[in-house]
Design an enzyme around this catalytic site. Structure first.
Site, mmCIF file in Angstrom:
data_model
loop_
_atom_site.group_PDB
_atom_site.id
_atom_site.type_symbol
_atom_site.label_atom_id
_atom_site.label_comp_id
_atom_site.label_asym_id
_atom_site.label_seq_id
_atom_site.Cartn_x
_atom_site.Cartn_y
_atom_site.Cartn_z
ATOM 1 N N SER A 52 8.309 27.004 103.796
ATOM 2 C CA SER A 52 8.794 28.359 103.519
ATOM 3 C C SER A 52 7.800 29.427 103.966
ATOM 4 C CB SER A 52 9.077 28.520 102.022
ATOM 5 O OG SER A 52 9.963 27.526 101.583
HETATM 6 N N1 SAM Z 1 8.358 23.394 99.393
HETATM 7 C C1 SAM Z 1 8.323 22.923 100.749
HETATM 8 C C2 SAM Z 1 7.000 23.155 101.408
HETATM 9 O O1 SAM Z 1 6.087 23.682 100.779
HETATM 10 O O2 SAM Z 1 6.876 22.749 102.570
HETATM 11 C C3 SAM Z 1 9.443 23.480 101.577
HETATM 12 C C4 SAM Z 1 10.745 22.964 101.128
HETATM 13 S S1 SAM Z 1 12.054 22.992 102.288
HETATM 14 C C5 SAM Z 1 12.444 24.696 102.342
HETATM 15 C C6 SAM Z 1 13.300 22.254 101.248
HETATM 16 C C7 SAM Z 1 13.094 20.777 101.018
HETATM 17 O O3 SAM Z 1 14.002 20.358 100.012
HETATM 18 C C8 SAM Z 1 13.394 19.912 102.240
HETATM 19 O O4 SAM Z 1 12.288 19.124 102.555
HETATM 20 C C9 SAM Z 1 14.583 19.071 101.796
HETATM 21 O O5 SAM Z 1 14.613 17.772 102.348
HETATM 22 C C10 SAM Z 1 14.382 19.050 100.297
HETATM 23 N N2 SAM Z 1 15.568 18.701 99.514
HETATM 24 C C11 SAM Z 1 16.860 19.074 99.694
HETATM 25 N N3 SAM Z 1 17.639 18.544 98.739
HETATM 26 C C12 SAM Z 1 16.817 17.836 97.919
HETATM 27 C C13 SAM Z 1 17.043 17.063 96.740
HETATM 28 N N4 SAM Z 1 18.256 16.905 96.188
HETATM 29 N N5 SAM Z 1 15.966 16.471 96.166
HETATM 30 C C14 SAM Z 1 14.724 16.608 96.696
HETATM 31 N N6 SAM Z 1 14.466 17.325 97.807
HETATM 32 C C15 SAM Z 1 15.499 17.938 98.412
#
Ligand code: SAM
Length: 210
Positions: A52
């Site tokens: 992000s």
């Molecule tokens: N917080 C992260 C960072 O610091 O790099 C960025 C997160 S990215 C915007 C969103 C993440 O949420 C992705 O890696 C995606 O695979 C994960 N995601 C989506 N649905 C999810 C779920 N049900 N459980 C866990 N992770 C999930």
């Protein structure tokens, strides 16, 4: 980054500013993107996912109101950057990612930075991480179609949930506090996150809400 993108835009929590000044964001992005690691935007981390924008990381972290002794759950580990920032601000960080390759890479990076108070899990975080609940704070870094009741259930009393909620393509950031009477909600800002995929999130690929 801290002065121009965070403090200048109103991030005031000195602990958050210090944590973001300390964690080397360039170690959480792919090598060919390292020169852009401190730019004012999200970046690809492969698997169609993103790390992000620094301002969004700071804003969401500030909304959690961490003092240092909290147990925090992050949903959406991605690169591990947000978890590393949280590890500076809380006593214990649990972070859950649904894509195993991302979780493994994040775990490696966090180990390299000696983040001993972070544990990375691979599972569907749309239902939280009940086995380690309750949490003082939960941060969801993917876009939810609604607020899963599991997150509220897994919060301690007066615990905070920060979560983007809306459509697959645009959302509003909310801060929800668990109170003896239920919850209170503060609306923060419009935002755009990749979708939360899972039981309480969106259907994989089809854009269908379960
Ligand atoms: N917080 C992260 C960072 O610091 O790099 C960025 C997160 S990215 C915007 C969103 C993440 O949420 C992705 O890696 C995606 O695979 C994960 N995601 C989506 N649905 C999810 C779920 N049900 N459980 C866990 N992770 C999930």
């Amino acid at each position: 980054m801290v002065e121009d993108q965070l403090r200048a835009r109103g991030i005031r929590d000195e602990r958050v500013l210090a944590a973001m000044g300390k964690i080397p964001r360039h170690l959480f992005v792919e090598e060919h993107l390292r020169d852009s690691a401190y730019d004012d935007n999200a970046l690809s981390i492969s698997e169609g996912q993103t790390i992000s924008q620094p301002y969004m990381v700071a804003l969401m972290t500030e909304l959690l109101e961490l003092k240092g002794d909290e147990k925090v759950l992050e949903v959406g580990t991605g690169s591990g950057y947000q978890a590393a920032v949280l590890s500076e601000l809380a006593i214990e960080v649990f972070t859950v990612e649904r894509i195993e390759t991302l979780a493994l890479r994040a775990r490696k990076t966090l180990e390299r930075l000696n983040r001993k108070n972070v544990r990375v899990f691979v599972s569907d975080g749309s239902v939280g991480l009940p086995e380690h609940a309750p949490y003082d704070a939960i941060i969801v870094t993917a876009a939810a179609p609604h607020i899963p009741h599991e997150y509220i259930d897994q919060l301690k009393m007066n615990g905070r949930l920060v979560i983007p909620v809306g459509s697959r393509f645009s959302q509003i950031l909310y801060k929800i506090t668990k109170t003896p009477d239920g919850t209170t909600t503060i609306t923060s800002t419009p935002c755009v996150f990749v979708p939360l995929i899972g039981k309480e999130g969106w259907d994989d690929e089809k854009g269908v809400y379960h």
